[in-house]
Motif scaffolding. Structure first.
Motif, short mmCIF file in Angstrom:
data_model
loop_
_atom_site.label_atom_id
_atom_site.label_comp_id
_atom_site.label_asym_id
_atom_site.label_seq_id
_atom_site.Cartn_x
_atom_site.Cartn_y
_atom_site.Cartn_z
N GLN A 91 -55.09 6.91 -4.92
CA GLN A 91 -56.30 6.12 -4.70
C GLN A 91 -56.57 5.20 -5.87
O GLN A 91 -57.01 4.06 -5.68
CB GLN A 91 -57.51 7.03 -4.47
CG GLN A 91 -57.52 7.66 -3.09
CD GLN A 91 -58.68 8.62 -2.92
OE1 GLN A 91 -59.56 8.72 -3.76
NE2 GLN A 91 -58.68 9.35 -1.81
N GLY A 92 -56.32 5.66 -7.08
CA GLY A 92 -56.55 4.84 -8.26
C GLY A 92 -55.57 3.68 -8.38
O GLY A 92 -55.81 2.74 -9.15
N LEU A 93 -54.50 3.73 -7.63
CA LEU A 93 -53.45 2.70 -7.73
C LEU A 93 -53.36 1.83 -6.48
O LEU A 93 -52.47 0.98 -6.39
CB LEU A 93 -52.09 3.37 -7.99
CG LEU A 93 -51.99 4.14 -9.31
CD1 LEU A 93 -50.72 4.98 -9.33
CD2 LEU A 93 -52.03 3.19 -10.48
N GLU A 94 -54.26 2.02 -5.53
CA GLU A 94 -54.17 1.35 -4.23
C GLU A 94 -54.07 -0.17 -4.32
O GLU A 94 -53.26 -0.77 -3.65
CB GLU A 94 -55.35 1.74 -3.35
CG GLU A 94 -55.12 3.00 -2.60
CD GLU A 94 -56.31 3.35 -1.72
OE1 GLU A 94 -57.34 2.66 -1.76
OE2 GLU A 94 -56.19 4.34 -0.99
N ASN A 95 -54.90 -0.80 -5.09
CA ASN A 95 -54.98 -2.26 -5.08
C ASN A 95 -54.49 -2.92 -6.36
O ASN A 95 -54.92 -4.02 -6.67
CB ASN A 95 -56.42 -2.69 -4.78
CG ASN A 95 -56.86 -2.24 -3.40
OD1 ASN A 95 -56.11 -2.37 -2.45
ND2 ASN A 95 -58.05 -1.69 -3.30
N ILE A 96 -53.61 -2.25 -7.08
CA ILE A 96 -53.16 -2.88 -8.33
C ILE A 96 -52.10 -3.94 -8.04
O ILE A 96 -51.40 -3.89 -7.03
CB ILE A 96 -52.61 -1.85 -9.34
CG1 ILE A 96 -51.33 -1.19 -8.83
CG2 ILE A 96 -53.64 -0.83 -9.72
CD1 ILE A 96 -50.58 -0.46 -9.91
N ASP A 97 -52.02 -4.89 -8.93
CA ASP A 97 -51.03 -5.96 -8.85
C ASP A 97 -49.85 -5.53 -9.72
O ASP A 97 -49.96 -5.52 -10.95
CB ASP A 97 -51.65 -7.27 -9.35
CG ASP A 97 -50.69 -8.43 -9.32
OD1 ASP A 97 -49.50 -8.24 -8.97
OD2 ASP A 97 -51.12 -9.54 -9.67
N LEU A 98 -48.74 -5.17 -9.10
CA LEU A 98 -47.58 -4.66 -9.85
C LEU A 98 -47.04 -5.68 -10.85
O LEU A 98 -46.39 -5.31 -11.81
CB LEU A 98 -46.48 -4.23 -8.88
CG LEU A 98 -46.82 -3.06 -7.97
CD1 LEU A 98 -45.69 -2.82 -6.97
CD2 LEU A 98 -47.11 -1.81 -8.77
N GLN A 99 -47.32 -6.95 -10.62
CA GLN A 99 -46.83 -7.99 -11.52
C GLN A 99 -47.68 -8.13 -12.77
O GLN A 99 -47.28 -8.79 -13.72
CB GLN A 99 -46.73 -9.32 -10.79
CG GLN A 99 -45.70 -9.30 -9.69
CD GLN A 99 -45.60 -10.63 -8.96
OE1 GLN A 99 -46.28 -11.58 -9.28
NE2 GLN A 99 -44.74 -10.67 -7.95
N HIS A 100 -48.87 -7.56 -12.76
CA HIS A 100 -49.79 -7.71 -13.89
C HIS A 100 -50.47 -6.39 -14.24
O HIS A 100 -51.69 -6.33 -14.34
CB HIS A 100 -50.84 -8.78 -13.58
CG HIS A 100 -50.25 -10.11 -13.27
ND1 HIS A 100 -50.05 -10.54 -11.98
CD2 HIS A 100 -49.80 -11.08 -14.08
CE1 HIS A 100 -49.50 -11.75 -12.00
NE2 HIS A 100 -49.33 -12.09 -13.26
#
Length: 188
Positions: free
Chosen positions: A22-31
């Protein structure tokens, strides 16, 4: 929290994994920030799933963490029973990280494996031909690189972006070899 998690009944959802996910759902892997990359690694180690290793590898690659990216993509590529799409993505990703780490021969081997992998999706095959062409070009093997760039443009159902890059890179290689008319045709 750790004691409470240990008391969960077998077969119940693992709350730690759920919280991490849940804490990683919307992260931008490029940044990603360092803490997010650490959480991606923790999730991948916790689940062992190829998709989680792919996400961690992508974040490491984008933050120039070549050794960690190589390791993560390697784990995803060698996961027993992983779908061909995940294996192909892992091989291309590891190839890119190997190439960035100046380990071009190993990168070329991974690109070749992705190309030859049964069931490898068109996007991954096109990216593998393009990336292998770039590695071969960098090593001074212009004719082989041109052949791979051409193959990238011929992959059925390949997305436009890798095809366009293959045309640009083939045009540059042809121009260096003095074939200006062919280079112009590729650029066009």
């Amino acid at each position: 929290l750790t004691a409470a998690l240990a008391k969960l009944q077998p077969g119940e959802p693992d709350l730690r994994r759920e919280f991490l996910r849940q804490g990683l759902e919307n992260i931008d892997l490029q940044h990603c920030e360092a803490a997010q990359i650490a959480d991606l690694r923790a999730l991948a180690e916790e689940t062992g799933e190829p998709g989680d290793w792919l996400n961690y590898g992508a974040a490491c690659y984008c933050s120039r963490g070549w050794p960690d990216a190589i390791e993560a993509f390697g784990k995803a590529a060698h996961f027993p029973g992983a779908p061909a799409e995940d294996v192909a993505r892992a091989l291309v990703g590891r190839g890119l990280a190997l190439s960035a780490a100046a380990r071009d021969e190993e990168a070329i081997a991974d690109y070749t494996r992705a190309i030859e992998l049964p069931g490898s999706p068109a996007k991954q095959v096109a990216l593998a031909f393009l990336s292998r062409g770039i590695a071969l070009d960098k090593a001074g093997h212009s004719e082989e690189a041109i052949a791979d760039y051409k193959r990238a443009t011929e992959v059925p159902d390949a997305p436009a972006k890798p095809v366009a890059w293959a045309l640009v890179d083939r045009g540059a290689a042809l121009h260096r070899l003095g074939h200006s008319d062919e280079a112009i045709a590729d650029y066009t």
